[in-house]
Design an enzyme around this catalytic site. Sequence first.
Site, short mmCIF file in Angstrom:
data_model
loop_
_atom_site.label_atom_id
_atom_site.label_comp_id
_atom_site.label_asym_id
_atom_site.label_seq_id
_atom_site.Cartn_x
_atom_site.Cartn_y
_atom_site.Cartn_z
N CYS A 163 42.29 59.35 25.74
CA CYS A 163 41.16 59.86 26.32
C CYS A 163 40.93 61.41 26.31
O CYS A 163 39.90 61.67 26.15
CB CYS A 163 41.27 59.26 27.85
SG CYS A 163 41.42 57.76 28.03
N HIS B 90 36.00 63.21 31.88
CA HIS B 90 36.36 61.71 31.18
C HIS B 90 35.93 60.66 32.51
O HIS B 90 36.41 60.85 33.58
CB HIS B 90 38.02 61.50 30.84
CG HIS B 90 38.35 60.21 30.53
ND1 HIS B 90 37.77 59.46 29.61
CD2 HIS B 90 39.34 59.41 30.97
CE1 HIS B 90 38.03 58.20 29.61
NE2 HIS B 90 39.23 58.42 30.28
N ASN C 3 34.83 53.07 30.63
CA ASN C 3 35.76 54.17 30.04
C ASN C 3 35.92 53.83 28.59
O ASN C 3 36.30 52.68 28.07
CB ASN C 3 36.93 53.63 30.69
CG ASN C 3 38.09 54.75 30.32
OD1 ASN C 3 38.20 55.26 29.30
ND2 ASN C 3 39.42 54.71 30.62
#
Length: 329
Positions: free
Chosen positions: A112, A256, A286
């Site tokens: 990520c 994020h 996500n």
Amino acid sequence: MNAVIRGTGACTPEKVLTNADFEKMVDTSDDWIVSRTGIKERRVVSSGESNSDLCFKAGQNALEMANISAEDLDMIIVGTVTPDYYLPSTAALVQDKLKALNSAAFDVVAACAGFLHGLSIARGFILNGNVKRVLVIGSEVLSRITDYTDRSTCVLFGDGAGAVVVEAEETGDQNGSGLLSSYLRADGSKKELLWIPIGGSTNPITPHNVEARERYIMMSGNEIYKLAVRAMCDAALRALDQVGINTEQISWLIPHQANIRIIEGVARRLKIPDRKVYLNIEKYGNTSAASVPIALDEANRKGMLKKGDYILMVAFGGGLTWGASLVRW
Ligand code: UT7
């Protein structure tokens, strides 16, 4: 010399998976997903659609905004954990699709935090005077490595790509636009909190284990949650400290997008008010390395980012890896 973001772009697949779709697939509810994560829907690729296709479109959009031709790129960096192939890199495929005939190309594996790693590498190359124009992409097709029988992970992930074009600007202006600082970290000792145990060279896929659920993302969500808040706050403060900026001076926090409660926890600890936090998790879930650049592009195209704004990006993910980058728009 400054490393300036000249253009942003994004590409998300057309196909939408809503929380109602997951209610039919696993034992979950819209109420649980929204209250625990903030996610309402996510985009997933259709058959035949690849990571490099998403990268190509996001990259094209960013180049168009920057008014820079692909042939003028010196480097393409793709942050991803879902490459088209082990070999070659996805960045090399994007180089071919864009016809970026004068460019180096490589992938960065930092989950990520992959886009922020790419951005930091681009900044380093530019400030060293080695290259002039870099396309940095964060892109994932997590739907290909998601176990759609595991309710604790499958509701979280989506596919997409975001991109920026970073260009060298010869300037003596210390207050000019550009990538100001970055702070990156890793902790490989906690790899098992978020990983895919088989399919790599340590435990290759075999005819015997091909059906194992271990070829999908496995995550200890609760432990990751606690580490994520602490690590992203620490990285943010260190990136700000490098240039003597405090959190009150931040115009936008672009985090994020893994979990709305994590984001709220980070913003609260950093004392950044909600109105300065960019959120789009409800639409995309996500998307790992893609989430920060997709959010940056959305905020940019909505005209929310003004010249001179300090924009703080933070991310945390598998590895473990994490980091923060500060930009003056
Ligand atoms: O992007 C890289 C970094 N990743 C992250 O930052 C993700 C970090 N973690 C998280 O976002 C959260 O931990 C999750 C959203 C994954 C989970 O939320 P949580 O509040 O930590 O829930 P939990 O794992 O503690 O589970 C609570 C309960 C459990 O049931 P019991 O044991 O209390 O009976 C789970 O089995 O919720 C259950 N559960 C679900 N229930 C309905 C887990 N997934 C689901 C689901 N629907 N989809």
